[in-house]
Design a protein around this motif. Sequence first.
Motif, PDB file in Angstrom:
ATOM      1  N   GLY A  10      16.433  -8.405  -3.625  1.00  0.00           N
ATOM      2  CA  GLY A  10      15.359  -9.395  -3.511  1.00  0.00           C
ATOM      3  C   GLY A  10      14.499  -9.164  -2.287  1.00  0.00           C
ATOM      4  O   GLY A  10      13.273  -9.307  -2.330  1.00  0.00           O
ATOM      5  N   LEU A  11      15.133  -8.787  -1.175  1.00  0.00           N
ATOM      6  CA  LEU A  11      14.391  -8.498   0.051  1.00  0.00           C
ATOM      7  C   LEU A  11      13.490  -7.281  -0.116  1.00  0.00           C
ATOM      8  O   LEU A  11      12.344  -7.274   0.336  1.00  0.00           O
ATOM      9  N   LEU A  12      13.998  -6.257  -0.762  1.00  0.00           N
ATOM     10  CA  LEU A  12      13.187  -5.057  -0.984  1.00  0.00           C
ATOM     11  C   LEU A  12      12.015  -5.349  -1.920  1.00  0.00           C
ATOM     12  O   LEU A  12      10.895  -4.860  -1.694  1.00  0.00           O
TER      13      LEU A  12
ATOM     14  N   GLU B  10       4.065  -5.151   1.402  1.00  0.00           N
ATOM     15  CA  GLU B  10       3.435  -3.877   1.770  1.00  0.00           C
ATOM     16  C   GLU B  10       2.154  -3.658   0.962  1.00  0.00           C
ATOM     17  O   GLU B  10       1.119  -3.285   1.524  1.00  0.00           O
ATOM     18  N   LEU B  11       2.204  -3.909  -0.346  1.00  0.00           N
ATOM     19  CA  LEU B  11       1.003  -3.748  -1.185  1.00  0.00           C
ATOM     20  C   LEU B  11      -0.128  -4.647  -0.696  1.00  0.00           C
ATOM     21  O   LEU B  11      -1.271  -4.211  -0.559  1.00  0.00           O
ATOM     22  N   ARG B  12       0.184  -5.882  -0.414  1.00  0.00           N
ATOM     23  CA  ARG B  12      -0.826  -6.838   0.054  1.00  0.00           C
ATOM     24  C   ARG B  12      -1.392  -6.408   1.409  1.00  0.00           C
ATOM     25  O   ARG B  12      -2.586  -6.498   1.652  1.00  0.00           O
ATOM     26  N   TRP B  13      -0.513  -5.935   2.271  1.00  0.00           N
ATOM     27  CA  TRP B  13      -0.913  -5.497   3.610  1.00  0.00           C
ATOM     28  C   TRP B  13      -1.846  -4.296   3.515  1.00  0.00           C
ATOM     29  O   TRP B  13      -2.866  -4.221   4.185  1.00  0.00           O
ATOM     30  N   ARG B  14      -1.513  -3.335   2.663  1.00  0.00           N
ATOM     31  CA  ARG B  14      -2.335  -2.128   2.525  1.00  0.00           C
ATOM     32  C   ARG B  14      -3.702  -2.432   1.920  1.00  0.00           C
ATOM     33  O   ARG B  14      -4.699  -1.836   2.308  1.00  0.00           O
TER      34      ARG B  14
ATOM     35  N   SER C 158      -3.119   4.743   6.175  1.00  0.00           N
ATOM     36  CA  SER C 158      -2.840   5.897   5.320  1.00  0.00           C
ATOM     37  C   SER C 158      -2.366   5.429   3.943  1.00  0.00           C
ATOM     38  O   SER C 158      -1.802   4.359   3.790  1.00  0.00           O
ATOM     39  N   VAL C 159      -2.587   6.256   2.942  1.00  0.00           N
ATOM     40  CA  VAL C 159      -2.310   5.889   1.567  1.00  0.00           C
ATOM     41  C   VAL C 159      -0.827   5.894   1.248  1.00  0.00           C
ATOM     42  O   VAL C 159      -0.355   5.134   0.433  1.00  0.00           O
ATOM     43  N   GLY C 160      -0.050   6.715   1.904  1.00  0.00           N
ATOM     44  CA  GLY C 160       1.370   6.847   1.601  1.00  0.00           C
ATOM     45  C   GLY C 160       2.135   5.551   1.756  1.00  0.00           C
ATOM     46  O   GLY C 160       1.808   4.715   2.579  1.00  0.00           O
ATOM     47  N   GLY C 161       3.145   5.386   0.904  1.00  0.00           N
ATOM     48  CA  GLY C 161       3.973   4.182   0.957  1.00  0.00           C
ATOM     49  C   GLY C 161       5.015   4.262   2.060  1.00  0.00           C
ATOM     50  O   GLY C 161       5.283   5.306   2.637  1.00  0.00           O
ATOM     51  N   ILE C 162       5.601   3.115   2.345  1.00  0.00           N
ATOM     52  CA  ILE C 162       6.639   3.030   3.366  1.00  0.00           C
ATOM     53  C   ILE C 162       7.963   3.476   2.768  1.00  0.00           C
ATOM     54  O   ILE C 162       8.316   3.105   1.653  1.00  0.00           O
ATOM     55  N   GLU C 163       8.694   4.289   3.498  1.00  0.00           N
ATOM     56  CA  GLU C 163      10.051   4.665   3.116  1.00  0.00           C
ATOM     57  C   GLU C 163      10.988   3.599   3.689  1.00  0.00           C
ATOM     58  O   GLU C 163      11.317   3.625   4.876  1.00  0.00           O
ATOM     59  N   TRP C 164      11.402   2.638   2.887  1.00  0.00           N
ATOM     60  CA  TRP C 164      12.183   1.493   3.357  1.00  0.00           C
ATOM     61  C   TRP C 164      13.618   1.890   3.681  1.00  0.00           C
ATOM     62  O   TRP C 164      14.244   2.645   2.944  1.00  0.00           O
TER      63      TRP C 164
END
Length: 193
Positions: free
Chosen positions: A109-111, A118-122, A129-135
Amino acid sequence: MTSALLDAGLAELQDRWTFSSIPTGVLSTSRSASLTHIQRKQVPLKRAMTAILEVLDSWSSSLTQFVMLLNMDNTHWISAAVSLLSGSVTVYSSLGWGRCAAKDPIVDGLLLFMRQAELRWRVSRPDRSVGGIEWTVDQVISPRQEDSNNCRLFAFTYIWCTIHRQDWTSVVLVGDQLILSIIYFLLMCGRSR
């Protein structure tokens, strides 16, 4: 210690996040429960997504950290701190983890929450940068409580230290003294209003 007292403390922390160098969202106990478990039942994905979007829509997109208290199986309180800047989810349990199957749906649920944040922030920061976060998920189990009834206080103190960027391991934790400290904190905050 009741959920109402915890939520009052969390509300005060939310009011004080401006003192932190990191813009932080503090979820109430009912909001954090809506992401994972309600009355010992796992929240269905569709309902969790609705709750996540409601939480995120109620805050500024400038928030880069979220903290919350979570209840595991109505028997144990843990806390979580999620950072968009470091790409980390830190989950703290004062009793350790052992073979606790209840933590897996909470981490899931946290992830889910953080991927949406993250999507909203970007979207609000096209210069990033376009790359996603490696959680990454870190599980912290120290300091540990010595009794069986103060896990809420330990979880709350972890959040306090996270927001105020204090060294968590240097805090002296004595359950009954912690209860009195939180009550005093809330009374003094209310007195100033």
